[in-house]
Design an enzyme around this catalytic site. Structure first.
Site, PDB file in Angstrom:
ATOM      1  N   HIS A 217      40.905  12.005  16.076  1.00 52.16           N
ATOM      2  CA  HIS A 217      41.318  10.987  15.102  1.00 52.16           C
ATOM      3  C   HIS A 217      41.786  11.619  13.795  1.00 52.16           C
ATOM      4  O   HIS A 217      42.974  11.609  13.486  1.00 52.16           O
ATOM      5  CB  HIS A 217      40.162  10.019  14.860  1.00 52.16           C
ATOM      6  CG  HIS A 217      40.495   8.857  13.974  1.00 52.16           C
ATOM      7  ND1 HIS A 217      41.783   8.462  13.697  1.00 52.16           N
ATOM      8  CD2 HIS A 217      39.692   7.989  13.297  1.00 52.16           C
ATOM      9  CE1 HIS A 217      41.770   7.405  12.902  1.00 52.16           C
ATOM     10  NE2 HIS A 217      40.515   7.107  12.638  1.00 52.16           N
TER      11      HIS A 217
ATOM     12  N   HIS B  88      53.747   9.038  18.964  1.00 50.14           N
ATOM     13  CA  HIS B  88      52.934   7.964  18.404  1.00 50.14           C
ATOM     14  C   HIS B  88      52.743   6.904  19.481  1.00 50.14           C
ATOM     15  O   HIS B  88      53.656   6.624  20.257  1.00 50.14           O
ATOM     16  CB  HIS B  88      53.612   7.360  17.170  1.00 50.14           C
ATOM     17  CG  HIS B  88      52.709   6.523  16.326  1.00 50.14           C
ATOM     18  ND1 HIS B  88      52.359   5.236  16.667  1.00 50.14           N
ATOM     19  CD2 HIS B  88      52.069   6.792  15.152  1.00 50.14           C
ATOM     20  CE1 HIS B  88      51.558   4.744  15.740  1.00 50.14           C
ATOM     21  NE2 HIS B  88      51.356   5.664  14.826  1.00 50.14           N
TER      22      HIS B  88
ATOM     23  N   ASP C 109      51.190  13.034  10.295  1.00 48.71           N
ATOM     24  CA  ASP C 109      50.403  14.269  10.276  1.00 48.71           C
ATOM     25  C   ASP C 109      51.267  15.522  10.322  1.00 48.71           C
ATOM     26  O   ASP C 109      50.801  16.612   9.976  1.00 48.71           O
ATOM     27  CB  ASP C 109      49.421  14.277  11.449  1.00 48.71           C
ATOM     28  CG  ASP C 109      48.420  13.148  11.362  1.00 48.71           C
ATOM     29  OD1 ASP C 109      47.806  13.003  10.296  1.00 48.71           O
ATOM     30  OD2 ASP C 109      48.258  12.405  12.345  1.00 48.71           O
TER      31      ASP C 109
END
Length: 460
Positions: A293, A339, A394
């Site tokens: 996560h 994603h 990220d």
């Protein structure tokens, strides 16, 4: 014991008083909005509660419940094309619409919290008063200070973060009021106070962990005249105004991401049992600490440094492409790409990319990230095993933090946790206001599922 950064809080009350206006506070405005929303929810469920909204596949049950609608989250919705929308507004919208600090180009995360909770864009004065209110709540009780000082330096920063937030349960106004038998109608008010108390303390906790683990343990003071992100950066030990502006952007775009991710769902689940905001957020932080996560931007950096060493600073298309294929052919993924929902480049990535281009276009790591951005989507498309070959948030965030001297990547998830608290706590306040139920989904054993599937398939 004297703690230097606590002394300034005596000045905050006078600052609040001298800067107050006739405009409504966040609590006043929410108290006007939530009864209307609560009634709307009740009426909606009454009229349509028996409507079937989804079919569930067995593979979804065994695949982490991915894609199963089973929760309500008001603050944000993820659009496959536009990315995250905060109360209907895109990243570009909030960068344009939300109030900013004087001289800044980035929205204030306090303003986003107001938006998440009310659906409204606050005025400049309202945000400035909210900033001062949060900083007036920043003082840590002595037992939490002592606890952090006594934790081993090699204990992961996220473990320390969760411990400190849990220890703040001693300060919970909601827990004390609940024990005294308050009315359900008042749950939201005490939850609101706890949430703002907690938000105000998070920059101090985060900075203290950073200073204890990576520096000499000494910290400056909270500045009652500064906004949330500026206090966080200053307490960590930097006075760089561009870094402050980055932190405003970082906290804002990471603050909420629907309710199905591990940290949001965990906090929502624990909060549904009427646990305090402190215990609810701490549970979410424990989920965020998991490598699947909250560790993604750290893994991106580790991969980038390995790539950099392998290619000897040769960032040509052919060299990058070969390294990407080597990564994929070895059974690994390209970190920071792909994603679950998005089908285009994450707008949060683009917001960070623009910041980098405006402030440090010649930074070596940024140039490497840019080179990968030009090559990776094509490689991933040809590879054929991802529905979204584009970068997510990220892929960029760690590089920006590196540029401003925050080299300790194990601390990055703490910053993520500070940011995510805005979305989690806004939803928790809303849950208490509308009287949300405790979560209690149904579970079956594999044998029972086999029985169910057999019965269903026999009727086809």
């Amino acid at each position: 014991m004297t703690v230097p950064y606590l002394n300034s809080n005596r000045n905050v009350a006078s600052y609040l008083q001298s800067n107050s206006s006739q405009e409504k506070t966040l609590k006043e405005r929410f108290s006007e909005i939530y009864p209307i929303h609560a009634q709307d929810v009740r009426q909606f469920v009454k009229e349509h509660g028996k409507t079937k909204i989804s079919d569930v596949l067995l593979e979804q049950v065994y695949g982490g419940m991915r894609g199963i609608p089973g929760s309500v989250w008001e603050g944000s919705v993820l659009d496959p094309e536009d990315g995250i929308r905060f109360r209907g507004r895109t990243i570009a919208d909030i960068q344009k619409d939300l109030p900013k600090a004087k001289g800044s180009s980035q929205p204030l995360p306090e303003a986003l919290f107001w938006l998440l909770l009310t659906g409204e864009v606050p005025t400049q004065a309202q945000v400035e008063n909210l900033s001062a209110d949060l900083m007036s709540r920043s003082e840590l009780p002595s037992h939490v200070v002592q606890l952090l000082d006594n934790l081993p330096k090699d204990l992961h920063p996220m473990a320390q973060f969760s411990i400190a937030v849990t220890a703040l349960e001693s300060e919970s106004k909601f827990a004390k009021a609940y024990a005294q038998g308050i009315s359900k109608q008042d749950y939201w008010s005490y939850t609101f106070e706890d949430s703002l108390d907690l938000l105000g303390k998070l920059p101090v906790i985060a900075a203290k962990i950073y200073r204890n683990v990576f520096k000499d343990g000494k910290m400056g003071e909270v500045d009652p005249n500064a906004d949330y992100a500026k206090n966080l950066v200053n307490l960590i030990g930097s006075k760089d105004e561009d870094f402050v502006d980055l932190m405003r952007l970082y906290l804002t775009i990471h603050s909420d991401h629907e309710g199905g991710n591990v940290s949001a769902h965990t906090s929502h689940l624990v909060g549904s049992a009427l646990s305090s905001p402190y215990l609810s957020l701490a549970s979410g932080l424990n989920g965020l600490a998991g490598p699947l996560h909250g560790r993604a931007n750290q893994e991106v950096l580790e991969w980038l440094f390995a790539l950099k060493e392998e290619v000897n600073d040769d960032y040509s298309k052919d060299t990058i492409e070969k390294y990407l294929w080597d990564t994929l052919n070895s059974g690994r993924v390209i970190p920071g790409y792909g994603h679950a929902v998005l089908r285009k480049t994450d707008p949060r990535y683009m917001a960070q990319r623009k910041f980098a281009m405006d402030h440090f276009p010649d930074y070596e790591l940024f140039k490497l990230v840019s080179s990968i951005y030009e090559v990776a989507p094509g490689v991933l498309t040809e590879h054929g095993k991802t529905k979204n070959p584009w970068p997510n948030v990220d892929a960029h965030s760690g590089v920006l933090l590196q540029y401003y001297g925050l080299k300790e990547s194990s601390f990055y998830t703490v910053l993520f946790g500070v940011s995510r608290a805005f979305g989690i706590l806004a939803q928790l306040i809303t849950d208490r206001a509308i009287g949300a139920s405790i979560e209690r989904p149904k579970s079956y054993s594999t044998e029972k599922y086999k029985e169910l599937v057999k019965n269903i398939e026999s009727k086809l």
